[in-house]
Design an enzyme around this catalytic site. Sequence first.
Site, PDB file in Angstrom:
ATOM      1  N   GLU A   1      -2.042  11.440   4.102  1.00  9.34           N
ATOM      2  CA  GLU A   1      -3.126  11.269   5.061  1.00  9.34           C
ATOM      3  C   GLU A   1      -3.059  12.420   6.059  1.00  9.34           C
ATOM      4  O   GLU A   1      -1.975  12.829   6.473  1.00  9.34           O
ATOM      5  CB  GLU A   1      -3.011   9.941   5.810  1.00  9.34           C
TER       6      GLU A   1
ATOM      7  N   GLU B   1       0.866  -1.180   0.000  1.00 12.45           N
ATOM      8  CA  GLU B   1       0.000   0.000   0.000  1.00 12.45           C
ATOM      9  C   GLU B   1       0.897   1.222   0.000  1.00 12.45           C
ATOM     10  O   GLU B   1       1.898   1.262   0.732  1.00 12.45           O
ATOM     11  CB  GLU B   1      -0.909  -0.006   1.223  1.00 12.45           C
TER      12      GLU B   1
END
Length: 262
Positions: A148, A143
């Site tokens: 974020e 990933e």
Amino acid sequence: MKQIVIIFFASLVAGCGAGNIQDKPDGKWELIWQDEFENEGKPDTEKWSHAPRNSADWARFCTDSDATRFVKDGKLLLRGIINTNKNDTVKYNTGCIRTTDKFSFKYGKIEVKAKLDKGKGSWPAIWMMPQDPEYGSWPHSGEIDIMEHLNYDTIVYQTLHTNYIDIQEKKEYPPYFTTIPFKIDTYNVYGVEWYPNRLDFFVNGKKTFSYPKIENADSKQWPFNQEFFIILDQALGGNWVGSIKDEDLPVEMLVDWVRVYK
């Protein structure tokens, strides 16, 4: 996306195990895919699809609703809102889109220009997952978290997940994430340059950290040799970000453009 354990480290690892890879042989990147969000209404269905709801923290409120993801004034809006649909039993709704089965790539550069909101429980993200997971389910096939943001933070996270990092817990060599300040209340450009031997992360054109393919690496440390697709979402709540403050809603991530280069 999983909760990150913050680990202090003194320096970044510069070594790699795949030999010398010339970054840009002609000094230029070639644009191969983009969305400038020029057509109002639903996100372009030839490029994006709805990311369905599931039990993962980021996806538990995803909804295929015009109220949570739409294009207006040349921007994509992904929103986290209080649910007003009586036919939907969850308290919140969030905008979640992805390019799976429509566009994926291996190696190159991706940049996303986005403006972040703030609020208790807000968790916008720009990230990538494998199109056809060659090494198994998460985290075995990897990933790539380009950006974020949590709550009211003045930093963003850039992170990788693999078997090596999340199962073997080898998180210090090499460091697997960084945090970096960003320009508040305006647009920033978040990016990754992806090579056969490393991933270089950027904010506003400045390199923030590099994650190398280590010597004698196998797929547990380096699953990043397969095509990945793009995910954009404005999540709410979960184990990492914490509780949601209803008074702070709606929150939204505005995306000016997404561009991918070879």
